[in-house]
Design a protein around this motif. Structure first.
Motif, PDB file in Angstrom:
ATOM      1  N   ARG A 243       0.851  -1.100  -0.037  1.00 50.33           N
ATOM      2  CA  ARG A 243      -0.023   0.121  -0.019  1.00 50.33           C
ATOM      3  C   ARG A 243       0.607   1.309  -0.161  1.00 50.33           C
ATOM      4  N   ARG A 246       2.120   1.923  -3.435  1.00 53.54           N
ATOM      5  CA  ARG A 246       1.105   2.571  -4.278  1.00 53.54           C
ATOM      6  C   ARG A 246       1.086   4.129  -3.925  1.00 53.54           C
ATOM      7  N   ASP A 247       1.068   4.326  -2.650  1.00 53.48           N
ATOM      8  CA  ASP A 247       0.998   5.816  -2.112  1.00 53.48           C
ATOM      9  C   ASP A 247       2.080   6.708  -2.696  1.00 53.48           C
ATOM     10  N   GLU A 459      -7.242 -10.388  -7.234  1.00 53.34           N
ATOM     11  CA  GLU A 459      -8.336  -9.981  -6.444  1.00 53.34           C
ATOM     12  C   GLU A 459      -7.705  -9.398  -5.317  1.00 53.34           C
ATOM     13  N   GLU A 462      -5.976  -6.270  -5.649  1.00 56.57           N
ATOM     14  CA  GLU A 462      -6.981  -4.922  -5.661  1.00 56.57           C
ATOM     15  C   GLU A 462      -7.508  -4.523  -4.388  1.00 56.57           C
ATOM     16  N   ALA A 463      -8.240  -5.788  -3.593  1.00 62.58           N
ATOM     17  CA  ALA A 463      -8.544  -5.496  -2.440  1.00 62.58           C
ATOM     18  C   ALA A 463      -7.546  -4.956  -1.373  1.00 62.58           C
ATOM     19  N   LEU A 465      -5.066  -2.727  -2.238  1.00 62.90           N
ATOM     20  CA  LEU A 465      -4.857  -1.424  -2.682  1.00 62.90           C
ATOM     21  C   LEU A 465      -5.888  -0.789  -2.494  1.00 62.90           C
ATOM     22  N   THR A 466      -7.112  -1.236  -2.295  1.00 67.19           N
ATOM     23  CA  THR A 466      -8.407  -0.266  -1.898  1.00 67.19           C
ATOM     24  C   THR A 466      -8.854  -0.444  -0.771  1.00 67.19           C
ATOM     25  N   ALA A 467      -8.706  -1.356   0.212  1.00 69.64           N
ATOM     26  CA  ALA A 467      -9.006  -1.311   1.675  1.00 69.64           C
ATOM     27  C   ALA A 467      -8.657  -0.555   2.431  1.00 69.64           C
ATOM     28  N   ASP A 468      -9.465  -0.033   3.408  1.00 68.99           N
ATOM     29  CA  ASP A 468      -8.963   1.033   4.317  1.00 68.99           C
ATOM     30  C   ASP A 468      -8.008   0.312   5.255  1.00 68.99           C
TER      31      ASP A 468
END
Length: 476
Positions: A243, A246-247, A459, A462-463, A465-468
């Motif tokens: 994560r 990505r940030d 999956e 993607e989860a 990179l999008t999960a809180d």
């Protein structure tokens, strides 16, 4: 037969009608006129009697030699005969002696040249006759040109010592590349072992092979090789680090776009889009970075979501390489779609600047390493390269990360999702060792199971990179 001397004027007045004319001069010279394609020539010979037999000796021919030269040659022959020596035999002996002298000179020159052969000479001979690696010795040539030949290339083999080899390793050590030291040490040993068995190199190593003195204890005492240099690297990126990566990509891009006009080239540039896509593809397909950078658009079907990796692009011995058919998850396919907009007009997914081939297979590794300079032990930035810590993850607590660590990270993710190890190995393109009889009778390729594994991994990424909330890997 005339017994008068030739004059220049007479010689110059000869015609083809004089062909075969013989003349005897009073001082033992006998001549014969020859008319040929090259014009009129006159052959001169010297005759004398010894032991009741007539002997003669060729003096040469006119006009190749002048009359004065021919008669001087006759005088020398006459003097030789007066000493009881056949001038023909004397001339032959002189020629043999001259040839022997020339041969001795050549042999001495070759001996001196052999004695002065250098490490560079040995290296070139070794590349031709002593070693043949899968990349046509390209990496050997590169590494020696960078680390060995600049240090000891001009050193003569007969003077090569252990200290010279240590100098190579000490120089490379300054760059903090410990694994490189191991490779250099092994390659120099291999080259010198070959030299021990072949001429002229073995004759130049009268004092023995200096590599034999490079014992593990010597290297350890000098702290040239760390104790763990041969350990297998096991770095994986945690979900939090994935994560964070990505940030970082996003922040570098937003900060760059927010710079006032005129300052965009003075700050730290964002990570190239090609590199970002390469990172996510390595993570989501488990491919090697080299396989990805050598890929061609003809092997990628974006509509079907497949990527064919030819055996020639994979790693390992030729007989153990095999093709790998990758089923792209939606996440992985989107990365290739981004790349297709950038490079789809060329045959290569990652083309070089000329567009006639792929980029160097270590390009992405170098670009990522340049942004983790705290681990590089560099005294100054490399020309034209980044020199910052923008891609250091977790504050550096877990050390440097590389593109190959993404392959390991993706494999670990698959494992946590319940994918069995054999399927993970197949997704990675590994050759699974099995009894010969199994390979003879069992030919199922597990394409369905591999596709499911890549889909689960996509999956999961993607989860992630999008999960809180970011959770560590856990086994399913």
């Amino acid at each position: 037969m005339k017994t008068t001397r030739w004059t220049i004027k007479e010689l110059q007045s000869l015609t083809t009608s004089d062909d075969g004319k013989v003349r005897r001069e009073p001082d033992g010279i006998v001549t014969k006129v020859r008319a040929g394609k090259r014009g009129i020539t006159v052959a001169f010979r010297y005759e004398w009697f010894a032991g009741g037999k007539k002997h003669d000796y060729s003096l040469g021919s006119w006009p190749k030699k002048t009359l004065a030269e021919l008669r001087t040659e006759r005088d020398l022959a006459k003097a030789t005969v007066s000493q009881g020596i056949d001038p023909g035999a004397a001339k032959k002996a002189a020629r043999i002696e001259a040839q022997a002298a020339i041969a001795a000179t050549i042999a001495e020159s070759e001996r001196q040249a052999a004695e002065n052969l250098t490490v560079t000479d040995l290296f070139e001979a070794w590349l031709i006759d002593g070693v043949r690696r899968e990349d046509a010795n390209a990496e050997l040539r590169r590494s020696f040109a960078k680390d060995v030949l600049p240090v000891i290339g001009k050193k003569m083999i007969r003077e090569l010592s252990k200290q010279d080899l240590l100098s190579v390793l000490r120089t490379a050590k300054k760059r903090g590349l410990n694994r490189t030291l191991v490779i250099l040490n092994n390659d120099m040993r291999q080259m010198l072992r070959w030299a021990e068995k072949h001429k002229p190199w073995r004759g130049l190593m009268a004092d023995g092979n200096p590599a034999d003195l490079m014992t593990p204890k010597v290297l350890d005492d000098l702290k040239l090789l760390d104790a763990d240099y041969n350990e297998v690297r096991d770095r994986t990126l945690s979900p939090a680090e994935v994560r964070e990566l990505r940030d970082i990509f996003a922040k570098l891009e937003s900060d760059y776009k927010a710079l006032p006009k005129g300052q965009k080239y003075s700050g730290i540039r964002p990570v190239n889009q090609h590199v970002q896509c390469a990172v996510w593809i390595c993570l989501s397909t488990l491919c090697r970075i080299g396989e990805l950078l050598m890929s061609e658009w003809q092997h990628i079907d974006l509509e079907a979501g497949t990527w064919f990796i030819p055996a020639a692009n994979t790693k390992g011995r030729h007989r153990k390489r095999k093709d790998n058919n990758v089923t792209l998850s939606p996440f992985a396919r989107r990365q290739f779609e981004v790349l297709h907009k950038l490079t789809g007009a060329t045959p290569f997914v990652f083309p070089n600047t000329k567009g006639d081939s792929h980029v160097y297979t270590k390009t992405v590794s170098k670009l990522i390493g340049d942004r983790q300079c705290r681990f590089k032990n560099r005294s100054k930035p490399l020309s034209g390269r980044q020199h910052n810590d923008t891609l250091v993850l977790a504050g550096g607590a877990n050390g440097e990360w590389t593109p190959h660590d993404l392959r390991r990270t993706g494999s670990t993710m698959m494992q946590s999702l319940g994918v069995v190890p054999d399927i993970i190995d197949l997704c990675q393109g590994h050759v699974i060792e099995a009894p010969k009889v199994r390979g003879t009778y069992q030919h199922y390729d597990y394409a369905k199971e591999k596709a499911e594994a890549w889909h689960l991994l996509g999956e999961r990424i993607e989860a992630l990179l999008t999960a809180d909330n970011v959770q560590e890997f856990r086994r399913a």
